[in-house]
Design an enzyme around this catalytic site. Structure first.
Site, PDB file in Angstrom:
ATOM      1  N   SER A 186      -4.123   1.986  -2.115  1.00  0.00           N
ATOM      2  CA  SER A 186      -5.489   2.118  -1.165  1.00  0.00           C
ATOM      3  C   SER A 186      -6.683   2.536  -1.956  1.00  0.00           C
ATOM      4  O   SER A 186      -6.789   1.556  -2.771  1.00  0.00           O
ATOM      5  CB  SER A 186      -4.951   3.372  -0.447  1.00  0.00           C
ATOM      6  OG  SER A 186      -5.954   3.383   0.767  1.00  0.00           O
ATOM      7  N   ASP A 356      -1.265  -3.811   8.466  1.00  0.00           N
ATOM      8  CA  ASP A 356      -1.903  -2.685   7.869  1.00  0.00           C
ATOM      9  C   ASP A 356      -3.284  -2.617   8.500  1.00  0.00           C
ATOM     10  O   ASP A 356      -4.240  -3.748   8.352  1.00  0.00           O
ATOM     11  CB  ASP A 356      -2.009  -2.912   6.262  1.00  0.00           C
ATOM     12  CG  ASP A 356      -2.469  -1.666   5.515  1.00  0.00           C
ATOM     13  OD1 ASP A 356      -3.341  -0.955   6.027  1.00  0.00           O
ATOM     14  OD2 ASP A 356      -2.178  -1.591   4.336  1.00  0.00           O
ATOM     15  N   HIS A 389      -0.043   0.587   5.984  1.00  0.00           N
ATOM     16  CA  HIS A 389      -0.329   1.246   4.936  1.00  0.00           C
ATOM     17  C   HIS A 389       0.523   2.142   4.074  1.00  0.00           C
ATOM     18  O   HIS A 389       0.552   2.216   3.122  1.00  0.00           O
ATOM     19  CB  HIS A 389      -1.572   2.104   5.524  1.00  0.00           C
ATOM     20  CG  HIS A 389      -2.592   2.115   4.275  1.00  0.00           C
ATOM     21  ND1 HIS A 389      -3.407   0.933   3.856  1.00  0.00           N
ATOM     22  CD2 HIS A 389      -3.161   3.223   3.507  1.00  0.00           C
ATOM     23  CE1 HIS A 389      -4.299   1.522   2.958  1.00  0.00           C
ATOM     24  NE2 HIS A 389      -4.255   2.672   2.810  1.00  0.00           N
TER      25      HIS A 389
END
Ligand SMILES: *[C@@H]1O[C@H](CO)[C@@H](O)[C@H](O)[C@H]1NC(C)=O
Ligand SMILES: *[C@@H]1O[C@H](CO)[C@@H](O)[C@H](O)[C@H]1NC(C)=O
Length: 414
Positions: A186, A356, A389
């Site tokens: 991320s 995601d 995610h």
């Protein structure tokens, strides 16, 4: 001024870390209780260091270090020098593992040990280093500033790019004399890409793994978050008068409650919409996550992320006023991070998920497009249809699906 945009985007990220829907197959679904109900969102953080609470208990050696950045932040770093069985010589390849926003290094260590990336890497002969960004529970220290002082929080991800990452690389390189393999998740991918685009880290980096990459965020598929972030006009402002953005704090909790009571806002749907539908989380891990994370960051960092969503360009923090930008950058607009400047021969492994919501496939496509001149064979891409995610850090099958690929990618560089 639409300050409303900021908290809503912040909410998005906040829910991102909270809204982890356990797979029904791995336990009863707790998604209805994960939301934004009561003010008391999570238990206090563990007070022991990460080595003691999350590594040594599994029978691994672990050392804690302090790394001081050029601008005075004292970062906590863990080193796992060898696998559980020990031994394996001293000439090991170092790997630095970098978490994303609103969590810390512990986030990699919440599953059973045989599923945790740092421990898997250690067992496979790597010298493992775990980063903790400024502002998180064990990196709330500075050579002269107190966290109660708003100046302590005067930074955005630009400073992670310019100071935190380079300090970590220098420290590990100093200890090992080796080039470093990198794993980011991320925001941990964005700061590495931005840093490389400025020519930083390059001489000390061996290869980079980018999990659930975020660089461009303009396709983030979250209705409320997107509208809010787009409406936000970047200025020097602090959320609720605070320089610290503490997702466990009362102001943020109150804000969430108020927002969820607002007509038309369905926080249950919002949860799924914001994070994507994580396929493969373990309910025990989610409990642990809620106890130990999320972590603070600076409000300025959240503002900068909102700008990244809104502006669809990767640039430094925008002070919102031409004169202020002039003062900081010598230009009325903040300088752009040009990812085309990333050296084309750096081996990269990029893994992204079809579910995601934060690292949207269109944005990943744009990132890949900016790397299209990368040397043939140096850019490896994995697409996982069912992953969202959080699956990349905590999925019960992440070892089989992702980490084994990471291992063979790293081994190919040696
Ligand atoms: C989920 O976590 C618990 C506690 O760590 C563990 O005992 C269990 O084996 C895990 N389940 C899966 C499917 O990995
Ligand atoms: C980025 O750099 C490339 C060459 O390295 C250049 O062609 C391109 O115009 C740059 N883009 C921006 C937005 O500055």
């Amino acid at each position: 001024m639409s300050v409303g945009g900021l908290p809503s985007f912040a909410l998005g990220c906040f829910l991102l870390v909270l809204a982890i829907e356990p797979h029904v197959a791995h336990g009863s679904s707790r998604s209805s209780t994960l939301g934004v109900g009561g003010g008391g969102i999570a238990a206090p953080p563990a007070t022991e260091g990460i080595c003691a609470s999350s590594v040594a208990i599994h029978g691994y050696k672990c050392q804690e270090f302090d790394v001081v950045t050029q601008d005075g932040y004292i970062l906590s770093v863990q080193r796992i020098p060898e696998g559980r069985a020990g031994g394996g010589g001293t000439n090991k390849q170092p790997v630095l593992i970098q978490h994303g926003v609103l969590v810390d290094g512990m986030t990699w260590l919440l599953n059973p040990p045989e599923q945790d990336l740092p421990l898997i890497l250690a067992d496979n002969g790597f010298d493992v280093w775990i980063a903790n960004s400024r502002g998180t529970q064990f990196s709330r220290r500075h050579t002269s500033l107190d966290p109660l002082n708003p100046d302590f929080w005067d930074w955005s991800w630009d400073e992670l790019v310019a100071f935190d990452l380079p300090a970590m690389f220098d420290f590990i390189h100093g200890k090992t004399g080796k080039k470093i393999d990198y794993v980011g998740h991320s925001l941990g991918t964005l700061i590495a890409l931005a840093s490389l685009s400025e020519g930083r880290l390059v001489d000390k980096l061996q290869s980079a793994v980018l999990l659930s990459p975020v660089a461009y965020l303009s396709h983030m598929t979250t209705a409320l978050g997107v509208h809010a972030a787009k409406a936000f006009v970047g200025e020097i402002t602090t959320l609720f008068g605070l320089a610290e953005f503490n997702p466990k704090g009362e102001p943020v909790a109150n804000f969430l409650q108020a927002l969820c009571a607002y007509p038309g806002v369905d926080c249950y749907d919002l949860l799924v919409a914001l994070t994507g539908k994580n396929c493969c989380l373990n309910v025990s891990t989610v409990d642990l996550f809620l106890e130990r994370e999320p972590q603070s960051t600076s409000t300025k960092n959240m503002v900068h992320l909102a700008q990244t969503v809104r502006d669809s360009v990767l640039a430094k923090y925008d002070y919102g006023i031409a004169g202020f930008n002039m003062m900081h950058y010598g230009d009325v607009r903040p300088p752009v991070y040009n990812l085309s400047n990333i050296p084309r021969d750096i081996p990269i492994f990029l893994s992204y998920g079809g579910e995601d919501a934060l690292s949207d496939t269109k944005d990943v496509q744009r990132l890949l497009d900016s790397l299209k001149l990368h040397d043939v064979g140096k850019l490896n891409v994995q697409f996982i249809k069912d992953y969202a995610h959080a699956d990349f850090i905590m999925g019960v099958n992440a070892k089989d699906i992702v980490y084994n690929q990471v291992l063979s990618f790293f081994k190919n560089q040696q």
